[in-house]
Scaffold this active site. Structure first.
Site: not given
Length: 301
Positions: A110, A185
């Site tokens: 991420t 995300k």
């Protein structure tokens, strides 16, 4: 340069050498699934001990990211922070710096959408194919190969990588151009942030009301309040299990990225801001390496 798959080959164990960088809580299981599927896997991690289980199962060890770049034609990464991603891809020993043309590179960390775009363009200049593909599902999803995978980049590259993604997750969705996976995300983390406050408050409330929280979960986890966090993390709270499926320090990193991206779009995110503040309080009290379910401890301070 647009994507042009070499003679339309499918990525099989016979024509693929996978490099996997980052064998922590998530990466160890993910690399293990690819190894179990018969693919040759070369691994690198800053701490070699974290790769020992994979080495015992047949993975090969690389002494650097540069070595993986020279040997593998598909490279997965899942590391800690955006600065780690940039170093792994664009640094002196980086994948793109030393990579071969026609290599696929897949960042599952991420990270920031901006960095994902930067890596995509740098890879393209070298004749490499880059996608950003962050995941959700925590340690359980990684172990069970049931991750949600959010992919940004060229659609044809996503399609070429699909056979490999299928060994890692069950909900694999192409989101759009480079950076789109990381933006997706952020949506995921924003939704989780406020949800974790609600889950923690519910368990603490049940306990203070003199209820059996396990019995309470039987009623609320399958109703309108149901969520992945309620079903998977609330039981850990109740049992005093605060081992990391996902580190608080990494969640704070994710929330910081999301807040910065939202601010750049002129968007107010009060729920996200509150969650970040609460988690930062926990980190300051020594819980940065605990799992996100340790938010439960906020009410014990």
């Amino acid at each position: 340069m647009s994507f042009e798959r070499r003679d339309k080959e499918v990525l099989t164990p016979e024509n693929t050498i996978i490099g996997f960088i980052g064998t922590g809580v998530m990466g160890k299981s993910m690399a293990g699934h690819l190894l179990a599927a018969g693919y040759p896997v070369i691994v690198y991690n800053r701490t070699k001990e974290k790769a020992e289980e994979l080495l015992q199962k047949g993975a090969d060890w690389a002494d650097s990211t540069k070595e993986i770049a020279k040997k593998a034609n598909v490279i997965f990464t899942i590391v800690g922070y955006p600065q780690d991603v940039e170093q792994v891809y664009l640094g002196e020993e980086g994948i793109v710096t030393h990579g071969k043309s026609n290599t696929y590179v897949v960042d599952m960390t991420t990270s920031t959408p901006t960095l994902a775009e930067k890596i995509y363009h740098a890879a393209k200049e070298k004749g490499m194919y880059a996608v950003d593909a962050p995941v959700s599902g925590g340690d359980v999803g990684a172990k069970e190969a049931r991750l949600s995978i959010m992919v940004g980049g060229e659609k044809e590259v996503y399609e070429a990588l699909q056979p490999l993604f299928n060994h890692l997750g069950t909900n694999i969705v192409y989101q759009g151009k480079a950076g789109a996976g990381q933006h997706t995300k952020m949506c995921n983390q924003i939704a989780i942030a406020s949800n974790m406050i609600g889950v923690s408050e519910a368990i603490v409330y049940a306990e203070k009301a003199g209820l059996d929280p396990d019995v309470v979960l039987k009623s609320i986890s399958s109703g309108a309040a149901g969520s992945w966090s309620l079903s998977n993390l609330a039981p850990r709270m109740i049992n005093g299990d605060f081992e990391p499926g996902f580190f608080i320090k990494h969640f704070i990193k994710d929330m910081t990225i999301a807040l910065e991206e939202a601010d750049a779009m002129g968007m107010e995110t009060p729920g996200l801001a509150l969650a970040k503040k609460m988690y930062e309080t926990l980190a300051q009290n020594g819980e940065e390496n605990s799992g996100t379910q340790a938010l439960y401890k906020y009410w014990q301070q």
